[in-house]
Every structure is written in C-alpha cells, then in structure tokens.
Design an enzyme around this catalytic site. Structure first.
Site, mmCIF file in Angstrom:
data_model
loop_
_atom_site.group_PDB
_atom_site.id
_atom_site.type_symbol
_atom_site.label_atom_id
_atom_site.label_comp_id
_atom_site.label_asym_id
_atom_site.label_seq_id
_atom_site.Cartn_x
_atom_site.Cartn_y
_atom_site.Cartn_z
ATOM 1 N N TYR A 172 37.099 43.041 27.187
ATOM 2 C CA TYR A 172 36.651 42.026 28.137
ATOM 3 C C TYR A 172 35.523 41.221 27.478
ATOM 4 C CZ TYR A 172 36.039 40.145 32.844
ATOM 5 O OH TYR A 172 36.011 39.327 33.939
ATOM 6 N N LYS A 202 42.686 49.256 46.461
ATOM 7 C CA LYS A 202 41.504 49.120 45.607
ATOM 8 C C LYS A 202 40.711 50.426 45.688
ATOM 9 C CE LYS A 202 40.085 45.466 44.357
ATOM 10 N NZ LYS A 202 40.293 45.010 43.000
HETATM 11 N N1 LIG Z 1 38.777 35.280 36.431
HETATM 12 C C1 LIG Z 1 38.063 35.822 37.399
HETATM 13 O O1 LIG Z 1 36.954 35.391 37.695
HETATM 14 C C2 LIG Z 1 38.639 36.994 38.136
HETATM 15 C C3 LIG Z 1 38.043 37.462 39.308
HETATM 16 C C4 LIG Z 1 38.661 38.504 39.994
HETATM 17 C C5 LIG Z 1 39.799 39.094 39.483
HETATM 18 N N2 LIG Z 1 40.311 38.633 38.313
HETATM 19 C C6 LIG Z 1 41.551 39.163 37.756
HETATM 20 O O2 LIG Z 1 42.534 39.017 38.736
HETATM 21 C C7 LIG Z 1 43.496 40.027 38.606
HETATM 22 C C8 LIG Z 1 43.645 40.727 39.950
HETATM 23 O O3 LIG Z 1 42.397 41.354 40.248
HETATM 24 P P1 LIG Z 1 42.176 42.120 41.624
HETATM 25 O O4 LIG Z 1 40.868 42.782 41.605
HETATM 26 O O5 LIG Z 1 42.486 41.184 42.717
HETATM 27 O O6 LIG Z 1 43.349 43.179 41.484
HETATM 28 P P2 LIG Z 1 43.760 44.421 42.350
HETATM 29 O O7 LIG Z 1 43.426 44.200 43.766
HETATM 30 O O8 LIG Z 1 43.284 45.644 41.667
HETATM 31 O O9 LIG Z 1 45.353 44.343 42.192
HETATM 32 C C9 LIG Z 1 45.967 44.350 40.953
HETATM 33 C C10 LIG Z 1 47.135 43.389 41.010
HETATM 34 O O10 LIG Z 1 47.721 43.264 39.719
HETATM 35 C C11 LIG Z 1 49.133 43.481 39.824
HETATM 36 N N3 LIG Z 1 49.616 44.059 38.582
HETATM 37 C C12 LIG Z 1 49.225 45.206 38.008
HETATM 38 N N4 LIG Z 1 49.874 45.382 36.839
HETATM 39 C C13 LIG Z 1 50.688 44.313 36.690
HETATM 40 C C14 LIG Z 1 51.616 43.913 35.702
HETATM 41 N N5 LIG Z 1 51.838 44.641 34.613
HETATM 42 N N6 LIG Z 1 52.296 42.758 35.886
HETATM 43 C C15 LIG Z 1 52.071 42.009 36.979
HETATM 44 N N7 LIG Z 1 51.191 42.327 37.941
HETATM 45 C C16 LIG Z 1 50.524 43.471 37.806
HETATM 46 C C17 LIG Z 1 49.263 44.420 40.985
HETATM 47 O O11 LIG Z 1 50.557 44.332 41.476
HETATM 48 P P3 LIG Z 1 51.423 45.644 41.827
HETATM 49 O O12 LIG Z 1 51.034 46.027 43.207
HETATM 50 O O13 LIG Z 1 52.801 45.099 41.704
HETATM 51 O O14 LIG Z 1 51.088 46.708 40.813
HETATM 52 C C18 LIG Z 1 48.235 43.833 41.952
HETATM 53 O O15 LIG Z 1 48.751 42.705 42.599
HETATM 54 C C19 LIG Z 1 43.008 40.916 37.474
HETATM 55 O O16 LIG Z 1 43.618 40.488 36.282
HETATM 56 C C20 LIG Z 1 41.525 40.625 37.427
HETATM 57 O O17 LIG Z 1 40.940 40.890 36.162
HETATM 58 C C21 LIG Z 1 39.760 37.598 37.641
#
Ligand SMILES: NC(=O)c1ccc[n+]([C@@H]2O[C@H](COP(=O)([O-])OP(=O)(O)OC[C@H]3O[C@@H](n4cnc5c(N)ncnc54)[C@H](OP(=O)(O)O)[C@@H]3O)[C@@H](O)[C@H]2O)c1
Length: 384
Positions: free
Chosen positions: A83, A376
């Site tokens: 990261y 989560k």
């Molecule tokens: N850029 C930013 O500022 C920012 C801020 C927040 C989050 N994020 C990113 O956003 C993403 C989601 O975060 P979150 O905290 O909302 O996640 P989360 O609630 O932990 O959920 C994870 C999500 O990722 C999906 N997933 C897991 N493995 C996958 C794969 N191999 N292919 C496709 N989908 C997959 C899951 O789907 P399933 O249920 O199908 O497993 C679920 O929808 C992460 O990549 C995180 O790093 C970025």
C-alpha cells in the site's frame, strides 16, 4: 485477604489496578495493548500483540481509549507492504524492534488530557483525522491534530463512528466530485456489496440518483440482490449478467439518451471493462480500489469515440487536503445515520479485552481478507 492483594498490586508501578475501569497502574500509567508488525508480510505471520504503558497525559498529550476499529482491505495491503502509505516503524512503544501499529480507522474516547489541551476533555469521542495513526490498539497517546471530534450523540454507535471516515466518505466524494449529477441521473458501480458500494447506493437514494449495482456471481446472489435493493439499489446484476449481450443492452437503455454519467470501480480486469461499456458519451470512471488485482483495460474505441474520462480517487489524500470539508461531510453523514436514513454495513464483531489472546485478533484479521466474507470485521474494545 482482598486488601492484602490490592496493596501488593499497588506496590508495583507496572502492575495494573484491576479495580480501575481504565486499567491504570497506581502511578497513573495506562496499560495498553497493540497489534503491531515490524516487517511486511501476511498478517498471520507478522502481527504480534505488544503490551506497553502510557505515561499520564502531559502538556499537549491526550490519552485515548479505543472503542471500535474496523479491519479494511487497505489495512491488510499496508501490512503486506503493497500500500502506498506506510506508517514509519518506530520504537515509540518500547518494542525490541521498530514497529508500526495496524489499522487506520477507529473511534476513541478521551480519558485524560494534559494542561495544554484546550479543545478536548475526558468523555469526548473522536475519530482519526488522517490515516496512519494505528488503530488496532486498546489505548494511545495522541495530539489534538490526530483527532476529529464527533457529535456528542449517544445515538451514534461506536461501530457507526469507527467506520464513517473511509467507506461512506469515499462514496460521498466520488458521487459529488467528478461530474455533476442531477436527480434522476444514473451511475453504475461494481463491488456494490462492499462498504463503499453500500454507502454509494444509499447516498444515491438520498440524493435522487439511480444506480446499477454489480456484484460477483455467487450461490446466494438473489438474497444479496434483495438486500441491496432494500438499501435503495435500483438495479442489481451479477458480473456474468452484465457480460451477457442482451442484458448489457437492457441495462444501457435504463439511462436513456443521457447514458450513464458515472462509473465507480473497485475491481479491475474484465469486470471493469464491462462496466466501462455501460458509460454514456463523455462518461467518467472513478477507480478507487483493485480487489481483483487485475489492471484496467480500456477498449481503444471507447476511449476515443465515447470521450471517456478516467480518474483515480484516494480518500486519504482528499481528507488531508480538505480538513474542514471533511468535518462538515462527516457531520452530514452522522445526520443521515441518526435520522435512520443510512444503514450500517453488516459487521462481525471481535471483542478485544485486556486478556484477549493474539490468535483471536489475528483470526479476525484473516477473516477480513476472505472472498465472499460478507461482513466487515470490527474490533470492539471492552475493559472486562
Ligand atoms: N481509494 C480510496 O480512498 C478507498 C477508500 C475505501 C475503500 N477503498 C477500496 O475499496 C475497495 C472496497 O473496500 P471496502 O472497505 O468497501 O470493502 P469491503 O466492505 O471489505 O468489501 C470487499 C469487497 O470487495 C469484493 N471483492 C473481494 N475480492 C474480490 C475479487 N477478487 N474480485 C472482485 N471483488 C472482490 C467483495 O465482494 P465479494 O462479496 O464478492 O467477495 C466486496 O464487495 C477496496 O479495494 C478498498 O481498498 C478505497
């Protein structure tokens, strides 16, 4: 007998006073534990539980106890060393090797303040102002600049406060900042059942936007579709449904002549290419995650002839640049939460007490990385 035991405990500065709610030694030192790592790798291999003492708050110091801290995908990537933001390894907690504390998001309660802290008092609750503080710990010594005070409203639960600043704030900004959206406009997103995705669905509903929501194929897809529809999703499709030619056209027609104006992407690979095909002329794709660890492939014709715009968004940088706007946004979102208009992401709690074993904590971290995990993972701190 009990008196003799207490007297013997108080003789040692390191020994915690078991009767104290704060687990404080007779000399005012707060006994703390933290999940730390001193090299990058898989969390199960590199995390350890470190015990240490925090001196009484002095001058501009604030002693806080954590109430709840989630485990987000970025926290895992940070421990893996992949990261971009990497908290520095230090010996500030008295570890034999320099280390960092896991976790970036959480809610704390102030337990003591130094004489030169005008803006916080014991009992105040706060979230982290920026990432990198290290939130998988029972207590910490902080400065005002690390903390963003939250409304004194007991209707806001520790879990709601602990999970507000990353997922809901990311969804909020992506819907507001990249292209003007009017009531009735459509957006499309993948990872729709993630914390960010669920937030985007709900802001969409609150702001009169329509959403197409893509989830991965799974046995219980219908159940998940209903769950997301109950939050306000207009349409929920699986990745394979979206890849189907007829269904793709049907979805495209939903947005009429204007076309989909905005796409939110946290997956990458083919799922993102299919999502791009849904965007209307001049559409914007905002990428904020790469869960599949696959690159984004943009068909050249789409790029040129549809005038697509690709952006990246990182809430950490946005928050550091816009502290006042962040405070206002967080307060607005708390308003939606307390009025019952914004539902929490489903969570699985792991209770962390002074005697919780490291394996229990590491299992919670491991669960957060599991595919189709559905919930989560959140540490809830209790003092026994
Ligand atoms: N850029 C930013 O500022 C920012 C801020 C927040 C989050 N994020 C990113 O956003 C993403 C989601 O975060 P979150 O905290 O909302 O996640 P989360 O609630 O932990 O959920 C994870 C999500 O990722 C999906 N997933 C897991 N493995 C996958 C794969 N191999 N292919 C496709 N989908 C997959 C899951 O789907 P399933 O249920 O199908 O497993 C679920 O929808 C992460 O990549 C995180 O790093 C970025």
């Amino acid at each position: 007998m009990k008196r003799a035991l207490l007297a013997s405990l108080r003789r040692s500065p390191a020994a915690p006073c078991l009767l104290s709610k704060r687990y404080v030694s007779a000399f005012g030192y707060t006994q703390a534990k933290a999940l730390v790592y001193s090299r990058y790798g898989q969390p199960k291999d590199v995390l350890s539980l470190h015990s240490h003492s925090i001196a009484p708050a002095y001058n501009d110091e604030i002693t806080v106890k954590f109430l709840a801290s989630p485990i987000n995908p970025a926290d895992i990537n940070q421990i893996e060393g992949v990261y971009p933001s990497k908290p520095p390894f230090t010996t500030a907690l008295g570890t034999p090797e320099p280390c960092a504390v896991g976790g970036n998001e959480g809610v704390v309660e102030v337990v003591a303040v130094g004489a030169k802290v005008p803006d916080f008092k014991p009992g105040d609750r706060a979230i982290m102002r920026s990432v990198g503080f290290g939130t998988w710990r029972t207590h910490a010594s902080a400065k005002s600049s690390h903390l963003l005070k939250i409304p004194d409203d007991k209707a806001i639960t520790p879990i709601q406060a602990a999970t507000i600043s990353v997922n809901p704030c990311t969804a909020y900004r992506m819907l507001k900042d990249f292209t003007p959206l009017e009531r009735g406009d459509w957006f499309i997103q993948n990872g729709a059942n993630s914390g960010v995705g669920r937030s985007a669905i709900q802001f969409g509903r609150l702001w009169g936007l329509k959403s197409v929501n893509v989830i991965r194929d799974r046995d219980n897809a219908d159940e998940l579709k209903k769950e997301l529809e109950a939050l306000g999703a207009d349409v929920v499709v699986t990745e394979s449904e979206l890849a189907d030619r007829d269904r793709m056209q049907e979805v495209k027609r939903l947005a009429g002549k204007k076309g989909m104006k905005l796409g939110l992407n946290c997956v990458g690979g083919k799922a993102t290419t299919d999502l791009l095909r849904q965007l209307g002329h001049g559409g914007h794709l905002v990428t904020y995650g790469g869960m599949s660890r696959q690159p984004i492939t943009v068909p050249t014709s789409l790029f040129i002839f549809k005038d697509l715009h690709l952006h990246g968004f990182w809430v950490s940088v946005w928050s550091d640049k816009h502290p006042e706007e962040k405070q206002a946004m967080v307060e607005e979102i708390f308003g939606y939460i307390t009025s019952g208009e914004f539902k929490d992401t489903p969570v699985q709690e792991t209770v962390w007490t002074p005697t919780t074993k490291v394996d229990v904590l590491k299992e919670a971290v491991a669960r957060s990385g599991q595919a189709f995990g559905g919930k989560k993972q959140v540490f809830i701190f209790k003092e026994e």
